[in-house]
Design a protein around this motif. Structure first.
Motif, PDB file in Angstrom:
ATOM      1  N   LYS A  65      46.587  51.326  33.486  1.00 41.63           N
ATOM      2  CA  LYS A  65      46.081  50.049  33.992  1.00 41.63           C
ATOM      3  C   LYS A  65      45.607  50.223  35.432  1.00 41.63           C
ATOM      4  O   LYS A  65      46.304  50.799  36.267  1.00 41.63           O
ATOM      5  CB  LYS A  65      47.173  48.985  33.914  1.00 41.63           C
ATOM      6  N   ASP A  66      44.407  49.722  35.717  1.00 42.92           N
ATOM      7  CA  ASP A  66      43.816  49.905  37.045  1.00 42.92           C
ATOM      8  C   ASP A  66      42.917  48.704  37.334  1.00 42.92           C
ATOM      9  O   ASP A  66      41.764  48.656  36.913  1.00 42.92           O
ATOM     10  CB  ASP A  66      43.009  51.208  37.080  1.00 42.92           C
ATOM     11  N   GLN A 105      39.525  49.441  39.248  1.00 38.71           N
ATOM     12  CA  GLN A 105      38.447  49.913  38.385  1.00 38.71           C
ATOM     13  C   GLN A 105      37.946  48.791  37.470  1.00 38.71           C
ATOM     14  O   GLN A 105      36.747  48.683  37.203  1.00 38.71           O
ATOM     15  CB  GLN A 105      38.925  51.099  37.543  1.00 38.71           C
ATOM     16  N   TYR A 145      40.472  49.027  31.372  1.00 41.53           N
ATOM     17  CA  TYR A 145      41.206  49.254  32.618  1.00 41.53           C
ATOM     18  C   TYR A 145      42.167  48.096  32.904  1.00 41.53           C
ATOM     19  O   TYR A 145      43.285  48.303  33.378  1.00 41.53           O
ATOM     20  CB  TYR A 145      40.234  49.404  33.787  1.00 41.53           C
ATOM     21  N   SER A 199      33.259  55.110  29.040  1.00 39.98           N
ATOM     22  CA  SER A 199      33.058  55.775  30.331  1.00 39.98           C
ATOM     23  C   SER A 199      31.733  56.521  30.358  1.00 39.98           C
ATOM     24  O   SER A 199      31.041  56.559  31.379  1.00 39.98           O
ATOM     25  CB  SER A 199      34.204  56.756  30.602  1.00 39.98           C
TER      26      SER A 199
END
Length: 228
Positions: A149-150, A153, A141, A123
């Motif tokens: 979990k995304d 992104q 991600y 990041s």
């Protein structure tokens, strides 16, 4: 006192300053022993002087000490100590140490794998535009490793890396467009990114483009592994 050639004089004064506790001189002397420049290569002496410099918070020496412990430069390599010294240099903003930390945290080595820490450093570095780091952040991600979990992104970071030419990010972005993972489905965009990935040798993208008619969509799976 005659100390010989210019190189011999340099080594003489580096040694003298090192024994007096000068961290920069210690780092130079350690690097000389590490590379075998103007002195016989000696990993034990390299580690001795680099460690002395590193203990005085000299980031470059901390990074090199981490390298010595990570790789087989000398017989006492130790991944835990490599992480420890990389962390010290990384916290001072030494980018190469940050990248090496990420590699260790994402590795298959149970002693160093740490997805939460990998996410932190990814990041931090992704914002500086490194495509490999952005791709790895997308993977974290996507998998939910070190963070929830995304897919939105994940798609964002895959796209950032893909635009810079990262082949596996291009493939994953194509899959995301095809399947609607975190991004609106778009067959045209999926096809464009598959083509870019295929041109760079991503086998799965080549297979998909070779087997499918333009109006057909195959069930696909994103790349799962981190790539340098």
């Amino acid at each position: 006192m005659d100390v010989g050639t210019d190189y011999e004089r340099s080594v003489h004064w580096f040694k003298k300053s090192s024994h007096q506790g000068n961290k920069v001189a210690q780092s130079f002397l350690g690097t000389m022993y590490l590379k075998g420049e103007h002195v016989p290569q000696n990993y034990a002496k390299a580690c001795k002087w680099l460690t002395k410099s590193a203990e005085q918070d000299y980031a470059y020496a901390q990074f090199l000490t981490g390298l010595l412990y990570q790789f087989n430069g000398w017989e006492n390599h130790n991944y835990a100590l490599a992480v420890e010294w990389y962390e010290k240099a990384a916290k001072q903003g030494y980018i190469d140490a940050q990248k090496n930390l990420i590699d260790l945290y994402l590795s298959d080595n149970d002693k160093t794998r740490d997805y939460k820490s990998a996410f932190y450093w990814c990041s931090t570095l992704a914002l500086q535009g490194d495509a490999i780091i952005q791709y790895n952040l997308g993977l974290l991600y996507m998998k939910g490793f070190g963070i929830g979990k995304d897919y939105k992104q994940a798609a964002f970071w895959f796209e950032n890396a893909a635009i810079q030419g990262h082949a596996h990010a291009q493939y994953n972005l194509a899959v995301f467009y095809q399947e609607g993972f975190g991004i609106k489905k778009n067959k045209k965009m999926a096809s464009e990114w598959y083509k870019k990935a295929a041109k760079q040798g991503v086998t799965q993208a080549q297979i998909i483009l070779g087997e499918l008619p333009d109006d057909h969509i195959l069930e696909t799976v994103p790349e799962q592994d981190n790539h340098d």
